[in-house]
Every structure is written in structure tokens, then in C-alpha cells.
Design a protein around this motif. Structure first.
Motif, short mmCIF file in Angstrom:
data_model
loop_
_atom_site.label_atom_id
_atom_site.label_comp_id
_atom_site.label_asym_id
_atom_site.label_seq_id
_atom_site.Cartn_x
_atom_site.Cartn_y
_atom_site.Cartn_z
N GLN A 70 160.12 -39.53 -36.20
CA GLN A 70 161.08 -39.17 -37.24
C GLN A 70 160.54 -39.36 -38.65
O GLN A 70 161.16 -38.90 -39.61
CB GLN A 70 162.36 -39.99 -37.08
CG GLN A 70 163.22 -39.56 -35.89
CD GLN A 70 164.51 -40.34 -35.80
OE1 GLN A 70 164.69 -41.36 -36.47
NE2 GLN A 70 165.42 -39.88 -34.94
N HIS A 71 159.39 -40.02 -38.78
CA HIS A 71 158.88 -40.33 -40.12
C HIS A 71 157.48 -39.76 -40.30
O HIS A 71 156.50 -40.26 -39.74
CB HIS A 71 158.89 -41.84 -40.35
CG HIS A 71 160.27 -42.40 -40.52
ND1 HIS A 71 161.07 -42.71 -39.44
CD2 HIS A 71 161.00 -42.66 -41.63
CE1 HIS A 71 162.23 -43.16 -39.88
NE2 HIS A 71 162.21 -43.14 -41.19
N LEU A 72 157.41 -38.72 -41.10
CA LEU A 72 156.14 -38.05 -41.35
C LEU A 72 155.11 -38.99 -41.96
O LEU A 72 153.92 -38.85 -41.72
CB LEU A 72 156.37 -36.85 -42.27
CG LEU A 72 155.19 -35.92 -42.52
CD1 LEU A 72 154.71 -35.30 -41.21
CD2 LEU A 72 155.55 -34.84 -43.53
N ALA A 73 155.59 -39.97 -42.71
CA ALA A 73 154.66 -40.91 -43.35
C ALA A 73 153.86 -41.69 -42.32
O ALA A 73 152.71 -42.07 -42.57
CB ALA A 73 155.42 -41.87 -44.26
N LEU A 74 154.44 -41.94 -41.13
CA LEU A 74 153.74 -42.68 -40.10
C LEU A 74 152.74 -41.81 -39.34
O LEU A 74 151.89 -42.33 -38.62
CB LEU A 74 154.73 -43.29 -39.11
CG LEU A 74 155.61 -44.42 -39.66
CD1 LEU A 74 156.61 -44.88 -38.61
CD2 LEU A 74 154.75 -45.60 -40.14
N ARG A 75 152.85 -40.51 -39.50
CA ARG A 75 151.95 -39.60 -38.81
C ARG A 75 150.85 -39.08 -39.72
O ARG A 75 149.70 -38.93 -39.30
CB ARG A 75 152.75 -38.44 -38.21
CG ARG A 75 153.89 -38.90 -37.31
CD ARG A 75 154.46 -37.79 -36.45
NE ARG A 75 154.95 -36.64 -37.19
CZ ARG A 75 156.17 -36.53 -37.72
NH1 ARG A 75 157.03 -37.54 -37.61
NH2 ARG A 75 156.55 -35.43 -38.36
N LYS A 76 151.21 -38.81 -40.98
CA LYS A 76 150.23 -38.21 -41.89
C LYS A 76 150.02 -38.99 -43.17
O LYS A 76 149.22 -38.60 -44.02
CB LYS A 76 150.68 -36.78 -42.23
CG LYS A 76 150.71 -35.83 -41.03
CD LYS A 76 151.02 -34.41 -41.44
CE LYS A 76 149.90 -33.79 -42.25
NZ LYS A 76 150.12 -32.35 -42.52
#
Length: 591
Positions: free
Chosen positions: A497-503
Motif C-alpha cells: 500500500q505504500h509506494l515509498a517502501l517499494r521505490k
């Protein structure tokens, strides 16, 4: 065929050799499946004694049995547990994987990595018999598949057919893609098994075999008493090495591997790879020359520009293998070892831990950092749960029960540390990879104990009460750990749910060695970020974290996505109190 050996595209233009990671690979949680031990979805295709080479009385092992308990047929092979365990078969198959895709989707999995699925004799399938067919016992009609194989010239792709196992594998790919998931498989191109069709011909015809140059043969048998001798992988004669000259495999071997690469990446050969696998994991790639891998990777990217390739590189030499001409990523074993040293063994400080991680990140292209497979355990290591039970051991060595390895189940405090490790794994830079069953509570030493049958909630398992060295041990209840599963599921939801944790970029915010705590942020910009706080200590800690350069809207708080609680931000700082061996993931509240 020859064009595939050149670094050119189909229209003759040079292939782009700058580094690119497929976008989808930046967003997945990986799940590694050892097919023979994941799920028996079809009891009518179970392996037979003749193929396994089992002794009289051999039969399929009970899926829910006490792992170290020997059957009578195993005892006939010797007193030691290890004498018979490698002849065991439990009947895991492709139907079992298909049946459990919804389970993986619920867990938040986006990518599946399958250990070898090609036709082979062993339980692990690293001893290939046919690269162009899926294992006969993974599909619905083993006997029929053998008859199909007999009709082919395995050297000639024009004669290849699709067995029932092959067709079921294509159905698996289709079902994976329907769920917007991806799938990669193991490519074992350094060696084959002795049952491989070309090696069987060499053994039969010796120096007269048309395939004599496929392998590293030292001597052929002759009438003067000379014995047949060849190089085996690490001296293992059951795994004969394919021949390599000038940093690449010999031409007929290359052509065969290129043909099977196309077969599984674009099964109908129409130029649309959507019905094929999404990439490869490459076994022991350092033992084959880089010239071959550059040729092979160029082919892979021509067939599917969005394919993902990942090398089994155990050291920080991964930086030599992850680039635009070679692999997309490496299995991040240096990450595993660093986490073990800090989180489990406590042999390094938090500062040293963060420094090591920085060094590992800096060894690969910027984009590659997001797609490295960050694993904690695999088919080649002890289970992370058992690493925690047995701290202080050098990574991936001295991990057999005969070395004093404690085979018991982790206690609640040790499970608490496993949860903290998973929290870090899911929030750090790169793609987390879960070895099947880790999320279900499985434990075990290195091979073979890391390859137990998967624990499922719909099955009742015998307690583990037997010791491999005939020592006394308490009986450990063996069951699907729903609480642990829900923890991994929650972490999957948070990451997905959190793009920051992926990219997001990575920035250290706080390291306190005395308190044994640290904090970092994954961020897209000053307003889109996730703050991760880790308390590895045995005490409750109140942790104050600076948030310079990051903004939270006035009147808003940070939400702890683990507990649902809120923490305040004041003067670009926040603080949180964490219990021992726990962590938090904080994100700005949404409107």
C-alpha cells in the motif's frame, strides 16, 4: 540461431546494454517454492520406486509425519536419518501450487520463484534429465508423458511436443498472470544429471557418442581397461558438468539452452511472451563464463524486454554480475548474513550493521537496489526460525544436527525476533523474498531439514518427537501458525500500500548503539515517506527521532501502521516508545 549469439536485436540494431530493471519487479514480494514439498494436489501422479531408485518396500512418505522418524524402508538403508531421507518423496506437484495461488495472493505475494521444475530424478531437480519438459511427476499423466518423450529427438526442437506436465505448467503460468502475479523458474546450466538424454548417450557410446563434446570428459572407457571419467559439479559425479571453452559453453550446448529458453518464455512462439515465464533464477552462475551469460541475457531480453533474471551469488561479488549485460539482480545473501550478524547473533553494532548494508547497496546500479531479492532463508540455508534458535554460527556452515544444531521449535520470544526481522525485511530497500512455510512457522536446519513438507492449516501433523541423533527431545507440536501468517500478511499489506517502501530512497535518521535502536526513512519526497524504527534491545525504549527535511501537515500525526496508534510531530521531531525486540512503521496520516 547464430543471431542469438550476437548482441544485436532482430532488426540488426545494437542491443541497449545500459541497466534497466523491469518496473513490475520493483513492486513484488517474492515467494520461493520447493515444488516437491509445497502441496500434493494430485495423489494419482506420485513418484514411483523405479524412478526414485528406492529399496524394497519404498513408498511415498506421509506428508504430516514426524520429520526425523524413519520408515522401515529407510532403516534398511542404514541407521542414520540421513541415509534414507534423500530417497523420500512426498508428492508435491504443480496442481498443488495452482490450488494454493489464492493463499499466496492473500499473503500479498507478487512474484513466485520455483526451484527446478524440469524433468529430473532427484527430489530437488538440480540433476536435469530434460530441460524441455516439466518433471513427469509434477503433471497428471507420468506414464503418458514418458511415451511422448520417447517419440522425440531431444536435440531437435522441431520434434518437441507438449506433455501433460508441460501443459499444466502453462496453465500455472496463466493462473499466476490472472492474479497479476509473476513467475520465474530455476535455470541450471552448469551441469545436468546422469539421466540427461545426452549424457546417457555418452555413457552408452563413450567416445563414439555424438554428444561426447557436451561434457567435460577426462577419459573414455576402452578395451585396455581405461575407465570413463568426467568432471562433476564440486566433484559430485551425479551432476556431470557441461563443457565450457573460452568463457562460454560449447556451441551445441548453447544452442540447446537457447532453444529451451525460448520455449518457456514464449511457448507458442508468436513473439508475444505473455503466456510464458517472467524470468529466471540462475543456479551457480559464477561457474559458467560471463561470455555465455551475456549472450544468454541478450536473448532473454530480446524475447521479453521486461524479463527479470537473478543470479545465485552468495557474496558481494554480485556487483560484478548485476549490470546491463548480465543479471537484473542477485539473491541478496550478503543482506541475509548482515541481518543474522546484527539481529540474531548480536556480533556487530547497529552502526556497523547500517554501514554494511550501505556497502551492499552501493555495489549495484541504483535501480538494481530496488529489485535485489532480500531473503532470510532458502533451500540452501537453515530456516530463519532455526537460525534464531541457534545463534552464533557462521552463516550457512556447521548447520547440521550432527554439529550440535538444536532442532527444537522456537519459543515465543524467538518468534518475536523473527517478527522483527520480517518487519525490517519488508521495509528495507529491495524486494523481500519468503521461503515457503517461513510465514507458517516452519523451522529446520540446513538441507535436508529446510525442505520439510509445507505446513497447511487443513492438515493435522504428528508432533516432532524424534531426534536425528537418537537423543531425547521434547515433543514439539507442528501446525500452521496463524498468528505468524497474519503478521507476514500485515507486512505485505503495508508494503503493497505504500509506494515509498517499494521505490523510495533510503536515509538513516538515528543510530544509538548503547540503546541498540535505529531508525530510517524510505521517502519519495518530503511529504510521502515511511519512517521505520527498530528496537533490538531487551528493554523498552523511548526513541526520539529527528524528521529534518520531512513535513507533516499541521494538525496531522504519524500513524503506526503496526498498531494503528498515532504519534505526534513537534518541531520536526517525533518520539515513540517501543517494547523490547519490536519495531514500528510510521506514515503521515491521510485525509
Amino acid at each position: 540461431m547464430e543471431n542469438d549469439l550476437e548482441n544485436t536485436s532482430h532488426n540488426g540494431n545494437p542491443v541497449d546494454t545500459s541497466y534497466h530493471a523491469p518496473e513490475w519487479a520493483k513492486h513484488v514480494v517474492w515467494y520461493q517454492i520447493f515444488p516437491e514439498r509445497f502441496r500434493n494436489g494430485d495423489p494419482f501422479n506420485d513418484p514411483i520406486r523405479e524412478r526414485v531408485g528406492g529399496p524394497k518396500g519404498w513408498k511415498i512418505s506421509p506428508w504430516t509425519g514426524d520429520w526425523y522418524k524413519q520408515a522401515d524402508w529407510e532403516k534398511s538403508l542404514g541407521d542414520s536419518f540421513r541415509n534414507g531421507v534423500f530417497k523420500r518423496r512426498y508428492g508435491g506437484d504443480l496442481q498443488g501450487i495452482i490450488d494454493k495461488l489464492d493463499y499466496l495472493q492473500e499473503l500479498g505475494i507478487g512474484g513466485i520463484y520455483l526451484n527446478p521444475v524440469f524433468d529430473a530424478v532427484s527430489l530437488h531437480k538440480y540433476d536435469t534429465s530434460h530441460y524441455h519438459h516439466i518433471d513427469r511427476f509434477f503433471g497428471p499423466d507420468p506414464e503418458g508423458d514418458v511415451e511422448i518423450m520417447k517419440q522425440e529427438d531431444p536435440e531437435d526442437p522441431d520434434t518437441w511436443q507438449w506433455t501433460s506436465a508441460d501443459k499444466l505448467f502453462l496453465k500455472l503460468i496463466e493462473e499466476v498472470h490472472k492474479r497479476e502475479m509473476r513467475i520465474i523458474i530455476d535455470g541450471v546450466f552448469n551441469h545436468t544429471g546422469t539421466d540427461f538424454w545426452a549424457f546417457r548417450d555418452v555413457m552408452k557410446n563413450q567416445s563414439k557418442s555424438r554428444y561426447k563434446d557436451w561434457y567435460s570428459v577426462n577419459s573414455f572407457a576402452d578395451d585396455n581397461g581405461q575407465k570413463f571419467d568426467y568432471d562433476g559439479w564440486w566433484g559430485v559425479k551425479s551432476l556431470p558438468e557441461l563443457k565450457e571453452v573460452d568463457e562460454t559453453l560449447v556451441k551445441p550446448v548453447r544452442e540447446h539452452i537457447f532453444a529451451i529458453t525460448r520455449r518457456w518464455m514464449d511457448p507458442d512462439g508468436d513473439g508475444n511472451p505473455s503466456d510464458g515465464i517472467d524470468g529466471w533464477r540462475l543456479d551457480v552462475p559464477e561457474e559458467v563464463g560471463q561470455k555465455f551469460w551475456k549472450e544468454w541475457n541478450a536473448l532473454v531480453r530480446r524475447v521479453n524486454p521486461n524479463a527479470y533474471t537473478v543470479g545465485e551469488i552468495w557474496t558481494e561479488k554480485g556487483r560484478e554480475w548485476v549490470n546491463g549485460e548480465l543479471f537484473t539482480a542477485a539473491m541478496n545473501y550478503p543482506f541475509t548474513e548482515a541481518v543474522q550478524d546484527y539481529m540474531i547473533d548480536q556480533s556487530v553494532s547497529a552502526t556497523d550493521f547500517i554501514k554494511r548494508l550501505r556497502s551492499i547497496r552501493e555495489g549495484v546500479p541504483d535501480e538494481a537496489k530496488l529489485v535485489q531479492q532480500n531473503l532470510m532463508d532458502s533451500h540452501d540455508t537453515p530456516r530463519v526460525a532455526s537460525m534464531i534458535v541457534n545463534p552464533g554460527r557462521e552463516f550457512d556452515t556447521k548447520t547440521k544436527p550432527k554439529e550440535g544444531f538444536d532442532v527444537r521449535k522456537p519459543n515465543p520470544e524467538e518468534r518475536r525476533l523473527q517478527r522483527l526481522i520480517a518487519l525490517f525485511q519488508y521495509t528495507y530497500v529491495g524486494a523481500p523474498m519468503i521461503f515457503y512455510g517461513t510465514e507458517a512457522g516452519m523451522w529446520g536446519a540446513d538441507d535436508p531439514d529446510d525442505r520439510k513438507p509445507m505446513v497447511w492449516p487443513d492438515l493435522d501433523y504428528e508432533p516432532e518427537a524424534t531426534h536425528p541423533l537418537d537423543k531425547d527431545r521434547p515433543a514439539d507440536e507442528n501446525y500452521f501458525d496463524e498468528g505468524l501468517f497474519n503478521w507476514y500478511k500485515k507486512l505485505g499489506v503495508i508494503r503493497n500500500q505504500h509506494l515509498a517502501l517499494r521505490k523510495g530512497e533510503f536515509q538513516e535518521l538515528l543510530i544509538e548503539n548503547d540503546a541498540n535502536v535505529f531508525a530510517f526513512v524510505r521517502f519519495l519526497n518530503k511529504k510521502m515517506f515511511c519512517l521505520v524504527v527498530v528496537n533490538r534491545s531487551e528493554q523498552t525504549q523511548k526513541i526520539r527521532i529527528p524528521l529534518n527535511h520531512f513535513e507533516v501537515e499541521e494538525g496531522k500525526h504519524l500513524e503506526n501502521m503496526i498498531t494503528g496508534n498515532r504519534v505526534e510531530v513537534y518541531n520536526s521531531k517525533t518520539s515513540i516508545t517501543l517494547p523490547p525486540i519490536s519495531g514500528a512503521v510510521l506514515s503521515p496520516e491521510k485525509n
